[in-house]
Design a protein around this motif. Structure first.
Motif, PDB file in Angstrom:
ATOM      1  N   LEU A 143      25.319 133.722  87.027  1.00  0.00           N
ATOM      2  CA  LEU A 143      26.363 132.717  86.866  1.00  0.00           C
ATOM      3  C   LEU A 143      27.571 133.379  86.225  1.00  0.00           C
ATOM      4  O   LEU A 143      27.434 134.267  85.381  1.00  0.00           O
ATOM      5  N   ASP A 144      28.738 132.933  86.590  1.00  0.00           N
ATOM      6  CA  ASP A 144      29.963 133.474  86.012  1.00  0.00           C
ATOM      7  C   ASP A 144      30.349 132.634  84.799  1.00  0.00           C
ATOM      8  O   ASP A 144      31.333 131.894  84.811  1.00  0.00           O
ATOM      9  N   VAL A 145      29.512 132.725  83.739  1.00  0.00           N
ATOM     10  CA  VAL A 145      29.748 132.000  82.495  1.00  0.00           C
ATOM     11  C   VAL A 145      29.489 132.957  81.337  1.00  0.00           C
ATOM     12  O   VAL A 145      28.733 133.928  81.485  1.00  0.00           O
TER      13      VAL A 145
ATOM     14  N   ASN B  94      26.706 133.016  75.842  1.00  0.00           N
ATOM     15  CA  ASN B  94      26.239 131.901  75.006  1.00  0.00           C
ATOM     16  C   ASN B  94      26.117 130.609  75.806  1.00  0.00           C
ATOM     17  O   ASN B  94      25.212 129.816  75.582  1.00  0.00           O
ATOM     18  N   GLU B  95      26.999 130.381  76.780  1.00  0.00           N
ATOM     19  CA  GLU B  95      26.883 129.199  77.641  1.00  0.00           C
ATOM     20  C   GLU B  95      25.652 129.300  78.546  1.00  0.00           C
ATOM     21  O   GLU B  95      24.945 128.327  78.776  1.00  0.00           O
ATOM     22  N   PHE B  96      25.401 130.501  79.045  1.00  0.00           N
ATOM     23  CA  PHE B  96      24.208 130.732  79.863  1.00  0.00           C
ATOM     24  C   PHE B  96      22.946 130.411  79.073  1.00  0.00           C
ATOM     25  O   PHE B  96      22.060 129.703  79.540  1.00  0.00           O
ATOM     26  N   LEU B  97      22.875 130.926  77.835  1.00  0.00           N
ATOM     27  CA  LEU B  97      21.694 130.670  77.008  1.00  0.00           C
ATOM     28  C   LEU B  97      21.562 129.198  76.655  1.00  0.00           C
ATOM     29  O   LEU B  97      20.454 128.655  76.645  1.00  0.00           O
ATOM     30  N   ASP B  98      22.683 128.535  76.372  1.00  0.00           N
ATOM     31  CA  ASP B  98      22.626 127.100  76.087  1.00  0.00           C
ATOM     32  C   ASP B  98      22.061 126.329  77.278  1.00  0.00           C
ATOM     33  O   ASP B  98      21.326 125.368  77.122  1.00  0.00           O
TER      34      ASP B  98
END
Length: 81
Positions: A59-61, A64-68
């Protein structure tokens, strides 16, 4: 869990039976999801370092957003003696 089975259906049946028993012993609820993967054609021996499951996500995020989004929180683990 690893199961030796003669077919995909047998592997799913073994997994469902195991999860039902584990849930009863631990007062958990079994959800209607079982995933089965063939990891050997039967001739190979599984040993240290054998990969039995992997899931990759791209994902292109920011990290920390990926882990959330994908980290379900603290893992449940049991330490034996």
């Amino acid at each position: 869990m690893l199961f030796r089975a003669r077919s995909h259906d047998e592997a799913v049946e073994l997994a469902e039976r195991e999860s039902d028993g584990y849930a009863r012993e631990s007062d958990f609820e079994v959800l209607d999801l079982v995933q089965a993967y063939r990891i050997s054609d039967g001739d190979e021996e599984l040993g240290a370092g054998a990969e039995v499951f992997s899931r990759l996500r791209a994902l292109d995020v920011p990290a920390n957003e990926f882990l959330d989004r994908y980290d379900s929180g603290p893992a449940h683990s049991e330490v034996g003696e």
